[in-house]
Design a protein around this motif. Structure first.
Motif, mmCIF file in Angstrom:
data_model
loop_
_atom_site.group_PDB
_atom_site.id
_atom_site.type_symbol
_atom_site.label_atom_id
_atom_site.label_comp_id
_atom_site.label_asym_id
_atom_site.label_seq_id
_atom_site.Cartn_x
_atom_site.Cartn_y
_atom_site.Cartn_z
ATOM 1 N N ILE A 106 0.858 -1.186 0.000
ATOM 2 C CA ILE A 106 0.000 0.000 0.000
ATOM 3 C C ILE A 106 0.892 1.234 0.000
ATOM 4 C CG2 ILE A 106 -1.762 1.303 1.258
ATOM 5 C CD1 ILE A 106 -2.769 -1.366 2.367
ATOM 6 N N ALA A 141 -7.268 5.966 4.738
ATOM 7 C CA ALA A 141 -7.775 4.925 3.828
ATOM 8 C C ALA A 141 -6.726 3.842 3.613
ATOM 9 C CB ALA A 141 -8.188 5.537 2.495
ATOM 10 N N GLY A 142 -5.459 4.225 3.591
ATOM 11 C CA GLY A 142 -4.388 3.247 3.442
ATOM 12 C C GLY A 142 -4.307 2.317 4.637
ATOM 13 N N SER A 150 -7.320 0.017 4.551
ATOM 14 C CA SER A 150 -7.118 -1.018 3.531
ATOM 15 C C SER A 150 -6.197 -2.117 4.054
ATOM 16 C CB SER A 150 -6.534 -0.409 2.262
ATOM 17 O OG SER A 150 -7.427 0.494 1.657
ATOM 18 N N SER A 174 -2.732 2.110 -4.292
ATOM 19 C CA SER A 174 -2.261 3.490 -4.111
ATOM 20 C C SER A 174 -3.270 4.276 -3.285
ATOM 21 C CB SER A 174 -2.058 4.184 -5.458
ATOM 22 O OG SER A 174 -1.668 5.531 -5.234
ATOM 23 N N ASN A 175 -2.793 4.793 -2.160
ATOM 24 C CA ASN A 175 -3.584 5.695 -1.323
ATOM 25 C C ASN A 175 -3.198 7.144 -1.616
ATOM 26 O OD1 ASN A 175 -3.777 6.477 2.223
ATOM 27 N ND2 ASN A 175 -5.374 6.635 0.691
ATOM 28 N N ASN A 235 -11.872 2.428 -8.147
ATOM 29 C CA ASN A 235 -10.976 1.880 -7.120
ATOM 30 C C ASN A 235 -10.040 0.820 -7.683
ATOM 31 O OD1 ASN A 235 -13.562 2.775 -5.514
ATOM 32 N ND2 ASN A 235 -11.906 2.648 -4.027
ATOM 33 N N CYS A 238 -7.384 3.671 -3.306
ATOM 34 C CA CYS A 238 -8.280 4.020 -2.203
ATOM 35 C C CYS A 238 -8.022 5.477 -1.823
ATOM 36 C CB CYS A 238 -8.085 3.093 -0.997
ATOM 37 S SG CYS A 238 -6.473 3.251 -0.180
ATOM 38 N N GLY A 239 -8.906 6.034 -0.989
ATOM 39 C CA GLY A 239 -8.746 7.421 -0.566
ATOM 40 C C GLY A 239 -9.794 8.338 -1.165
ATOM 41 N N CYS A 287 -13.606 8.034 3.197
ATOM 42 C CA CYS A 287 -12.273 7.465 2.953
ATOM 43 C C CYS A 287 -12.233 6.020 3.438
ATOM 44 C CB CYS A 287 -11.207 8.293 3.672
ATOM 45 S SG CYS A 287 -10.751 9.807 2.818
ATOM 46 N N ALA A 298 -11.796 2.351 1.194
ATOM 47 C CA ALA A 298 -10.954 1.196 1.519
ATOM 48 C C ALA A 298 -11.773 -0.089 1.472
ATOM 49 C CB ALA A 298 -10.327 1.375 2.898
#
Length: 493
Positions: free
Chosen positions: A8, A14-15, A18, A278-279, A452, A463-464, A476, A480
């Protein structure tokens, strides 16, 4: 079967969410973050005995945080606690009118009928329509990917389509509010909800009138320890689950072969993985990390959401008339949004938001003092002279606060730090410093945001806030969930 591994990029909220969700699926997870701390915008800082939450300050829908603990087999209350607010916000107008927005919709409506030129029934009816819009669209716009065919084959989607006329997608939020209320002050109050996803009430569609439902139905809350406690509790949970975090780690490239992502280059070293998420904001993800691939230019060139200019002030005085959330409205609201979205500027009479966490966490400020998070909506960074804008805006803010609160604000500021759109971009990789990715100033904006997942590069996900049509912490976290659900299906987990 060998355990799958995910990387990630970015330890924003969000990261982190996730990472927790993927660990619950049995996937090994490593998170790479350029900063020395987790949380992205949802971070904190200390300044001369004052503690400040740096970013998001409104907390709604705490069940999305609790869900992550429950998913991990933990009791949320043992790791994270919060209180429910009776008062959502205090609103101040230039002519001296003050309105207390109660969390209880009946109390809100009754108070509104006393302060404004609208009847209680009009406000209750507005909330009912707000709830209807939410119920019709939540599963479509908030909880599922708008870019998967399966989303449009559900009964929920069919119900939304059949009642499309009730969603007010063909009118602006301001026009809808003008039809709903008589008093310009109450119209302005409900127009403000466009800022929850960085848009203009004079452009964003009337469907955004669902947003008040999030406050009046679910409520607003304050986490014990401040907003940063959300980041810290989820970070601690991720660590406990075995997620590995790498800080001060600058990701330089997403590695691909035959249109499949298989790893990253970080600090000049290649690290392989089965899944890449990718966040980062979608724009720098393509511009910096996927330079070998053709970027989706139409998506990347969408109008950006508003940004923010934030002053963190240590105030050597306490204000009993203020609460956790306070709004000091501009006299000409339309002019304020024209300045932001048409002139890339901040008006000389901006609406001022003041958040004071020391109202609940006394340790956040020295005795007899308060920690003020003072924010105005701002355009993204396109090369403006921020030093000049900051100086002018600070004077305009102080002038407004002096007039309404009847104080000498400048003499009360003991400590100060400033965050502007340019520094927001440099610290969080949010393109131009926009807080919510693309703006929602178009009725089709939600459908043309980046999904996404990548349609052209397998094993690559996102995500994010920049890949979700909403904004704020809950959405957010939902982004995820959407990404994790897609991965679960893709890998048959």
């Amino acid at each position: 079967m060998q355990k799958k591994k995910a990387i990630i990029i970015g330890a924003g909220i969000a990261g982190i969410a996730s990472a927790i969700r993927l660990r619950s699926l049995g996937i090994a997870v490593e998170v790479y973050e350029q900063n020395t701390y987790p949380g992205g915008k949802l971070s904190q800082m200390s300044l001369g005995g004052y503690r400040f939450d740096c970013g998001p300050s409104l907390f709604t829908m705490p069940h999305f945080v609790e869900e992550l603990f429950e998913l991990s087999g933990k009791k949320a209350e043992e790791h994270f606690s919060y209180l429910k607010k009776d008062v959502v916000c205090n609103y101040f107008y230039n002519d001296g009118v003050k309105f207390t927005a109660f969390a209880d919709k009946e109390k809100f409506a009754k108070e509104a009928s006393l302060v404004f030129k609208d009847e209680t029934a009009s406000v209750i009816r507005y909330f009912q329509r707000s709830q209807l819009k939410y119920n019709l669209t939540a599963s479509l716009f908030l909880e599922k990917s708008l870019h998967k065919v399966s989303t449009y084959l559900s009964m929920d989607t069919l119900k939304s389509v059949l009642q499309l006329q009730k969603l007010n997608v063909n009118t602006t939020l301001n026009d809808y509010n003008e039809r709903s209320f008589k008093d310009p002050k109450l119209i302005q109050l409900f127009n403000r909800f466009a800022t929850y996803n960085g848009s203009s009430p004079y452009k964003t569609p009337g469907i955004m009138s669902m947003i008040p439902h999030l406050e009046q139905h679910f409520g607003t809350f304050f986490p014990k320890g401040g907003m940063h406690a959300i980041t810290q509790s989820l970070y601690d949970l991720a660590i406990e689950l075995g997620v590995k975090f790498h800080f001060s780690a600058f990701v330089e490239e997403i590695l691909t072969q035959k249109n499949k992502a298989y790893g990253i280059v970080v600090d000049n070293q290649a690290v392989n993985a089965d899944i890449i998420i990718s966040n980062m904001d979608i724009v720098p993800t393509y511009r910096k990390l996927l330079q070998k691939h053709k970027a989706p230019e139409k998506i990347l060139k969408q109008e950006r959401s508003s940004s923010a200019l934030i002053f963190y002030w240590g105030i050597k005085k306490q204000f009993p008339e203020l609460d956790l959330h306070n709004i000091f409205f501009a006299k000409d609201y339309k002019k304020e949004f024209e300045a932001i979205f048409e002139n890339n500027a901040i008006s000389n009479d901006p609406t001022v938001y003041v958040n004071i966490t020391s109202k609940h966490e006394t340790a956040d400020a020295p005795p007899g003092s308060e920690n003020w998070f003072v924010m105005v909506n701002a355009p993204g960074d396109t090369g403006q002279d921020w030093d000049e804008i900051i100086a002018e805006t600070k004077e305009n803010i102080i002038s407004k606060l002096n007039r309404i609160l009847k104080v000498d604000m400048k003499s009360l500021i003991e400590h100060e730090a400033i965050l502007n759109p340019a520094t927001i971009e440099s610290t969080t990789q949010s393109y131009q410093g926009s807080l919510y990715g693309a703006a929602s100033n178009d009725k089709f904006a939600a459908f043309i945001r980046h999904p996404n997942f990548s349609k052209k590069i397998k094993h690559l996900y996102f995500c994010g806030g920049s890949v979700h049509p909403g904004g704020g912490i809950p959405l957010c976290l939902l982004s995820a969930k959407i990404a994790a659900d897609i991965i679960k299906k893709d890998y048959k987990l």
